[in-house]
Enzyme design. Structure first.
Site, PDB file in Angstrom:
ATOM      1  N   ASP A  81       0.820  -1.211   0.000  1.00  0.00           N
ATOM      2  CA  ASP A  81       0.000   0.000   0.000  1.00  0.00           C
ATOM      3  C   ASP A  81       0.850   1.256   0.000  1.00  0.00           C
ATOM      4  O   ASP A  81       1.998   1.258   0.468  1.00  0.00           O
ATOM      5  CB  ASP A  81      -0.963   0.002   1.193  1.00  0.00           C
ATOM      6  CG  ASP A  81      -0.252  -0.126   2.543  1.00  0.00           C
ATOM      7  OD1 ASP A  81       0.766  -0.850   2.625  1.00  0.00           O
ATOM      8  OD2 ASP A  81      -0.705   0.507   3.513  1.00  0.00           O
ATOM      9  N   GLU A 146       0.013  -1.286   5.864  1.00  0.00           N
ATOM     10  CA  GLU A 146       1.073  -0.745   6.724  1.00  0.00           C
ATOM     11  C   GLU A 146       0.930   0.748   6.931  1.00  0.00           C
ATOM     12  O   GLU A 146       1.174   1.264   8.030  1.00  0.00           O
ATOM     13  CB  GLU A 146       2.443  -1.068   6.116  1.00  0.00           C
ATOM     14  CG  GLU A 146       3.627  -0.785   7.052  1.00  0.00           C
ATOM     15  CD  GLU A 146       4.132   0.657   7.012  1.00  0.00           C
ATOM     16  OE1 GLU A 146       4.927   1.030   7.889  1.00  0.00           O
ATOM     17  OE2 GLU A 146       3.728   1.418   6.083  1.00  0.00           O
TER      18      GLU A 146
END
Length: 395
Positions: A81, A146
């Site tokens: 991400d 994350e």
């Protein structure tokens, strides 16, 4: 002028990955999964996908079985991400992976941290081409979430039977770019607290001078938090041995919200490793009482004290890592990470973890507009990881 980079296989793979907009607030990871499936096939690595929370947050694992699978494995971790973008602030579209004539690759994730994930695979590709074999199994893990705390990714995964079956003994994860010759190497992270103070007080008409109002309490708490911040700034500036990760930081993270007769204010706090959590909580409670009472402490997030990774001869993985960087004659500085990565969850379950991104002489642009990484820095990073992975997977 760009031909030497455009025609490089590793640069092509990197740019392809960067073009996948796995961006918050609603990242779609399926294109990443399919891209990584192709990488696993080209590298003859085993490919598995796990869903520890839900089917929208996959964890992808590419594995290369070592000569002695009974030994603890090496985990090469990265996250898929990336943080949001404001395209109007960029010189080039943030998911175009534009390569300019100077060799700069502009893309969200070019530094944080799609670079590291692809450099891991590039290093494995080069080592396999050289005929290198590994004693230990290697797992290249690609995780979600994350950038927003990891609750849907690594935080959950480390407690699953699937993770335990990987038999991880050591993790290598992201660091941060360095504008100097020296590479930072991270062995610990400060725990994060997100604290809100709900200040209730005397309501009434604005024409009167009421005592013990919510506004007065908010002002007192702001003063205390900002005085504490000023103290930590002074401590950092007065000691050249200290870095930002060695002190406690706090940031006023929310506007004052008014629900008469209540005012709410919040702070993001990163506690230094030497802070006693119980005493810090007592400090906050004392300030609330000094402000006049009637303040509820609402804790959104309260991470426990985080274990450190030992950096001495008792840690064979650190010894191997250090042997590699010494052989490459790299300048490194070990330190505590100022923010947070998935390494904290790995350390919590007793696994040593190091954060390291091979990007020196590079401006720190993570989360910034016009994030970029130079192609030559990227390619050198693959060579650096070649040496490191070879050492730690054969120690």
């Amino acid at each position: 002028m760009t031909d030497k980079w455009e025609n490089d296989k590793e640069i092509q793979i990197f740019r392809e990955y960067l073009k996948i907009p796995s961006v918050h607030p609603n990242p779609d990871y399926e294109p990443c999964v399919e891209f990584l499936r192709r990488q696993a096939t080209s590298l003859a690595m085993d490919f598995k996908v796990y869903y520890p929370v839900n089917d929208k947050n996959p964890i992808v694992v590419l594995s290369l079985t070592g000569k002695d699978p009974s030994l603890p494995a090496i985990m090469l971790n990265s996250h898929m991400d990336v943080v949001p973008v404001f395209p109007e602030k960029w010189s080039h579209p943030p998911f175009s992976a534009h390569l300019d004539s100077d060799g700069k690759i502009f893309a969200r994730g070019s530094q944080d941290m799609k670079c590291v994930g692809m450099q891991f695979l590039g290093a494995i590709r080069a080592l396999k081409k050289d005929g290198v074999e590994f004693k230990r199994t290697i797992h290249a893990t690609f995780v979600p979430d994350e950038e927003v705390g990891g609750k849907l990714g690594m935080a959950k995964f480390v407690h699953t039977d699937d993770f335990k079956a990987l038999n991880v003994g050591f993790s290598l994860d992201e660091g941060i770019a360095s504008p100097t010759d020296t590479f930072p190497v991270f062995y610990a992270e400060r725990p994060t607290w997100r604290v809100h103070f709900n200040c209730s007080g005397t309501p009434g008409h604005g024409s009167l001078l009421h005592k013990n109002t919510a506004g007065e309490k908010v002002r007192y708490m702001l003063d205390k938090m900002m005085d504490f911040r000023k103290h930590e700034v002074k401590r950092l500036e007065s000691n050249p041995e200290l870095l930002i990760g060695d002190v406690t930081t706090n940031f006023w993270r929310s506007s004052i919200k008014c629900v008469p007769p209540l005012l709410r204010i919040g702070f993001d706090i990163r506690l230094s490793m030497d802070v006693d959590h119980s005493n810090f909580m007592k400090k906050l409670e004392k300030w609330c009482e000094e402000a006049g009472g009637g303040i509820e402490i609402d804790i959104e997030l309260k991470e426990p004290a985080m274990p450190k990774t030992t950096l001495d001869e008792s840690n064979i993985y650190w010894t191997a890592f250090k042997k590699a960087v010494d052989a490459l004659k790299l300048k490194i500085k070990t330190q505590i990470f100022p923010a947070a990565t998935d390494s904290r969850f790995v350390r919590e379950v007793g696994i040593p973890a190091i954060g390291f991104s091979p990007m020196n002489n590079t401006p720190v642009l993570l989360h910034d507009h016009d994030e970029y990484l130079e192609a030559d820095v990227y390619l050198r990073g693959i060579d650096i990881y070649k040496k490191i992975i070879n050492e730690v997977a054969n120690c």
